[in-house]
Scaffold this motif. Structure first.
Motif, PDB file in Angstrom:
ATOM      1  N   LYS A 124      43.678 -18.543   1.545  1.00 46.50           N
ATOM      2  CA  LYS A 124      42.917 -18.268   3.001  1.00 46.50           C
ATOM      3  C   LYS A 124      43.562 -17.031   3.303  1.00 46.50           C
ATOM      4  O   LYS A 124      44.531 -16.574   3.158  1.00 46.50           O
TER       5      LYS A 124
ATOM      6  N   ALA B 154      40.866 -25.382  -3.385  1.00 41.36           N
ATOM      7  CA  ALA B 154      39.523 -25.789  -3.874  1.00 41.36           C
ATOM      8  C   ALA B 154      38.768 -24.698  -4.667  1.00 41.36           C
ATOM      9  O   ALA B 154      38.472 -24.934  -5.925  1.00 41.36           O
ATOM     10  N   MET B 155      38.744 -23.400  -4.148  1.00 37.67           N
ATOM     11  CA  MET B 155      37.769 -22.573  -4.905  1.00 37.67           C
ATOM     12  C   MET B 155      38.413 -22.016  -6.140  1.00 37.67           C
ATOM     13  O   MET B 155      37.981 -21.563  -7.093  1.00 37.67           O
TER      14      MET B 155
ATOM     15  N   THR C 203      33.210 -26.534  -2.178  1.00 37.74           N
ATOM     16  CA  THR C 203      34.069 -27.059  -2.991  1.00 37.74           C
ATOM     17  C   THR C 203      35.159 -27.709  -1.931  1.00 37.74           C
ATOM     18  O   THR C 203      35.558 -27.252  -0.978  1.00 37.74           O
TER      19      THR C 203
ATOM     20  N   ASP D 234      50.129 -20.927  -7.916  1.00 37.86           N
ATOM     21  CA  ASP D 234      50.184 -21.596  -6.272  1.00 37.86           C
ATOM     22  C   ASP D 234      51.841 -21.801  -5.800  1.00 37.86           C
ATOM     23  O   ASP D 234      52.639 -21.768  -6.442  1.00 37.86           O
TER      24      ASP D 234
ATOM     25  N   GLN E 291      46.826 -16.331   4.402  1.00 39.12           N
ATOM     26  CA  GLN E 291      47.908 -16.342   3.337  1.00 39.12           C
ATOM     27  C   GLN E 291      48.080 -15.452   2.358  1.00 39.12           C
ATOM     28  O   GLN E 291      49.072 -15.103   1.570  1.00 39.12           O
TER      29      GLN E 291
ATOM     30  N   GLU F 128      40.154 -19.546   9.630  1.00 40.61           N
ATOM     31  CA  GLU F 128      39.859 -18.144   9.313  1.00 40.61           C
ATOM     32  C   GLU F 128      39.136 -17.397  10.335  1.00 40.61           C
ATOM     33  O   GLU F 128      38.623 -16.450  10.055  1.00 40.61           O
TER      34      GLU F 128
ATOM     35  N   ASN G 296      36.144 -15.884   2.172  1.00 45.68           N
ATOM     36  CA  ASN G 296      35.365 -15.761   3.072  1.00 45.68           C
ATOM     37  C   ASN G 296      35.929 -14.772   4.170  1.00 45.68           C
ATOM     38  O   ASN G 296      37.287 -14.539   4.127  1.00 45.68           O
TER      39      ASN G 296
ATOM     40  N   ARG H 228      45.748 -26.958   9.986  1.00 46.78           N
ATOM     41  CA  ARG H 228      46.030 -25.682   9.334  1.00 46.78           C
ATOM     42  C   ARG H 228      45.221 -24.653  10.284  1.00 46.78           C
ATOM     43  O   ARG H 228      44.201 -24.918  11.020  1.00 46.78           O
TER      44      ARG H 228
HETATM   45  P1  NAD Z   1      42.440 -23.882  -0.032  1.00 47.69           P
HETATM   46  O1  NAD Z   1      42.759 -24.149   1.530  1.00 47.69           O
HETATM   47  O2  NAD Z   1      41.524 -25.294  -0.700  1.00 47.69           O
HETATM   48  O3  NAD Z   1      43.283 -23.154  -0.911  1.00 47.69           O
HETATM   49  C1  NAD Z   1      43.838 -22.156  -0.533  1.00 47.69           C
HETATM   50  C2  NAD Z   1      45.416 -22.273  -0.735  1.00 47.69           C
HETATM   51  O4  NAD Z   1      45.986 -23.129   0.472  1.00 47.69           O
HETATM   52  C3  NAD Z   1      45.838 -22.716  -2.012  1.00 47.69           C
HETATM   53  O5  NAD Z   1      46.973 -22.024  -2.357  1.00 47.69           O
HETATM   54  C4  NAD Z   1      46.133 -24.183  -1.675  1.00 47.69           C
HETATM   55  O6  NAD Z   1      47.040 -24.797  -2.629  1.00 47.69           O
HETATM   56  C5  NAD Z   1      46.854 -24.258  -0.332  1.00 47.69           C
HETATM   57  N1  NAD Z   1      46.317 -25.528   0.407  1.00 47.69           N
HETATM   58  C6  NAD Z   1      45.429 -26.386   0.550  1.00 47.69           C
HETATM   59  N2  NAD Z   1      45.563 -27.191   1.269  1.00 47.69           N
HETATM   60  C7  NAD Z   1      46.775 -27.065   1.756  1.00 47.69           C
HETATM   61  C8  NAD Z   1      47.581 -27.649   2.923  1.00 47.69           C
HETATM   62  N3  NAD Z   1      47.005 -28.974   3.330  1.00 47.69           N
HETATM   63  N4  NAD Z   1      48.677 -27.362   3.243  1.00 47.69           N
HETATM   64  C9  NAD Z   1      49.394 -26.122   2.598  1.00 47.69           C
HETATM   65  N5  NAD Z   1      48.606 -25.561   1.656  1.00 47.69           N
HETATM   66  C10 NAD Z   1      47.387 -25.727   1.275  1.00 47.69           C
HETATM   67  O7  NAD Z   1      41.143 -22.704   0.293  1.00 47.69           O
HETATM   68  P2  NAD Z   1      39.802 -22.752  -0.453  1.00 47.69           P
HETATM   69  O8  NAD Z   1      38.602 -23.609   0.348  1.00 47.69           O
HETATM   70  O9  NAD Z   1      40.079 -22.504  -1.978  1.00 47.69           O
HETATM   71  O10 NAD Z   1      39.411 -21.215   0.229  1.00 47.69           O
HETATM   72  C11 NAD Z   1      39.757 -19.933  -0.576  1.00 47.69           C
HETATM   73  C12 NAD Z   1      38.980 -18.871   0.115  1.00 47.69           C
HETATM   74  O11 NAD Z   1      37.700 -19.208  -0.145  1.00 47.69           O
HETATM   75  C13 NAD Z   1      38.832 -18.942   1.613  1.00 47.69           C
HETATM   76  O12 NAD Z   1      38.843 -17.598   2.330  1.00 47.69           O
HETATM   77  C14 NAD Z   1      37.553 -19.795   1.953  1.00 47.69           C
HETATM   78  O13 NAD Z   1      36.909 -19.166   3.211  1.00 47.69           O
HETATM   79  C15 NAD Z   1      36.655 -19.224   0.734  1.00 47.69           C
HETATM   80  N6  NAD Z   1      35.510 -20.196   0.332  1.00 47.69           N
HETATM   81  C16 NAD Z   1      35.767 -21.488   0.235  1.00 47.69           C
HETATM   82  C17 NAD Z   1      34.692 -22.261   0.118  1.00 47.69           C
HETATM   83  C18 NAD Z   1      34.781 -23.818  -0.042  1.00 47.69           C
HETATM   84  O14 NAD Z   1      33.691 -24.395  -0.255  1.00 47.69           O
HETATM   85  N7  NAD Z   1      36.175 -24.236  -0.134  1.00 47.69           N
HETATM   86  C19 NAD Z   1      33.359 -21.779  -0.173  1.00 47.69           C
HETATM   87  C20 NAD Z   1      33.205 -20.339  -0.128  1.00 47.69           C
HETATM   88  C21 NAD Z   1      34.440 -19.427   0.104  1.00 47.69           C
END
Ligand code: NAD
Length: 315
Positions: free
Chosen positions: A79, A10-11, A131, A30, A82, A276, A105, A273
């Motif tokens: 995350k 997402a981010m 996001t 990725d 990971q 955190e 985070n 999953r």
């Molecule tokens: P995310 O889970 O969307 O992505 C992180 C990784 O996990 C990527 O490599 C993605 O391809 C993989 N992934 C996603 N879904 C998966 C699944 N079902 N199975 C296996 N792999 C999967 O994480 P994010 O939301 O981008 O968060 C990244 C960091 O940013 C974290 O520390 C989070 O706490 C922080 N953050 C997130 C947000 C938000 O709104 N999403 C806001 C602020 C901070």
């Protein structure tokens, strides 16, 4: 500037696509195979805003093993659990010239980045930017263009030319950055904010507005914030908000700014999953132990989230 987004969830997608649209050269890296396959099959990522205007955005996507580039800036959005694996798999393209930036985070990531990058090459921050990854190859940038804001600081607390270049690119990408020179305090203030909202909304599987509108929301937040602030005082960490400002931010963000949003920790819980929580409430509890303060509420909440994870795994 040339960027590699390590973690195209997402981010990673939000930062990377907005930096790409601001004129930068961005490659996404990725490892989640269904996501990689979907992006290749559809020729990019479907992006929407608040479920509207879903459109395809072409991106350059690699795995750690296939990427051969030499970017100026590596942006880490994995995350917490990971990150060690990503770092090991990406190590072959790291060099002394590159900077590592992240707004993940929780806490625990900085020590891991320090194993691969010099302190003067590490910049980290916090993002109040919602996001959601709807599924493989499909992301929703919640909020209007320019919604949300972020903080960033150098680990050395000495911004250099590259810090200012990054700041300018983030500003052009409308991420609304603020540059601070209080590294630990900036990061910990967000950890404490997340230790209330992310954790409680995830445990009860509720959107932020439902927490904010609950009549005892203030009491719940106050207890967690008081424990965390007591610990930071003992640890000599100067937080960037007072307790009252943090309570106010919790109220505004849940009730007014993002009442319909489910925090990112919730996305992990519902997709079975690991969350955190150990890097958020668990980190606060560990810091407390270091300073002979038992963070009873944070420990209890960490265990409750693990119970919820355990329950879902056994359903
Ligand atoms: P995310 O889970 O969307 O992505 C992180 C990784 O996990 C990527 O490599 C993605 O391809 C993989 N992934 C996603 N879904 C998966 C699944 N079902 N199975 C296996 N792999 C999967 O994480 P994010 O939301 O981008 O968060 C990244 C960091 O940013 C974290 O520390 C989070 O706490 C922080 N953050 C997130 C947000 C938000 O709104 N999403 C806001 C602020 C901070």
């Amino acid at each position: 500037m040339e960027f590699a987004m390590i973690g195209a969830g997402a981010m990673g997608l939000r930062y990377g696509i907005l930096l790409q649209e601001a004129g930068n050269d961005v490659t996404f890296i990725d490892i989640w195979q269904p996501h990689i396959d979907k992006i290749r099959e559809q020729g990019g990522v479907y992006v929407s805003r608040d479920h509207q205007d879903r459109h395809l955005v072409p991106i350059k996507l690699e795995t750690p093993e296939t990427y051969q580039g030499d970017p100026d800036m590596l942006i880490f959005f994995t995350k917490q659990m990971q990150l060690a694996d990503f770092l090991k798999r990406c190590e072959h393209f790291f060099n002394d010239r590159q900077y590592a930036f992240t707004c993940m985070n929780g806490m625990g990531h900085i020590e891991k980045l320090q194993q691969y990058f010099a302190d003067d090459k590490i910049i980290a921050g916090t993002a109040l930017i919602a996001t959601v990854l709807n599924g493989p190859g499909d992301v929703d940038f919640m909020g209007k263009r320019g919604a949300g804001k972020m903080n960033m600081a150098n680990l050395t607390e000495k911004p250099d030319e590259m810090t200012h270049r990054l700041f300018d690119e983030l500003q052009k990408a409308q991420m609304n950055p603020t540059l601070t020179t209080n590294f630990k305090g900036t990061l910990m203030t967000k950890v404490i904010f997340n230790s209330v909202i992310n954790t409680l909304c995830t445990m009860f599987e509720i959107p932020m507005g439902e927490l904010g509108n609950f009549e005892k929301a203030y009491d719940l937040g106050r207890q967690l914030i008081d424990e965390a602030y007591d610990i930071c005082e003992r640890a000599g960490i100067t937080l960037v908000s007072t307790r009252e400002e943090e309570m106010y931010a919790l109220d505004i963000n849940t009730r007014i700014d993002m009442p319909l949003h489910y925090p990112s920790m919730y996305q992990d819980m519902i997709h079975d999953r690991p969350t955190e929580v150990d890097y958020i409430n668990g980190y606060i509890a560990d810091l407390g132990r270091e300073y002979h303060y038992e963070a009873k509420t944070h420990i209890f909440l960490t265990n409750l989230v693990h119970l919820a994870e355990y329950h879902r795994a056994n359903e």
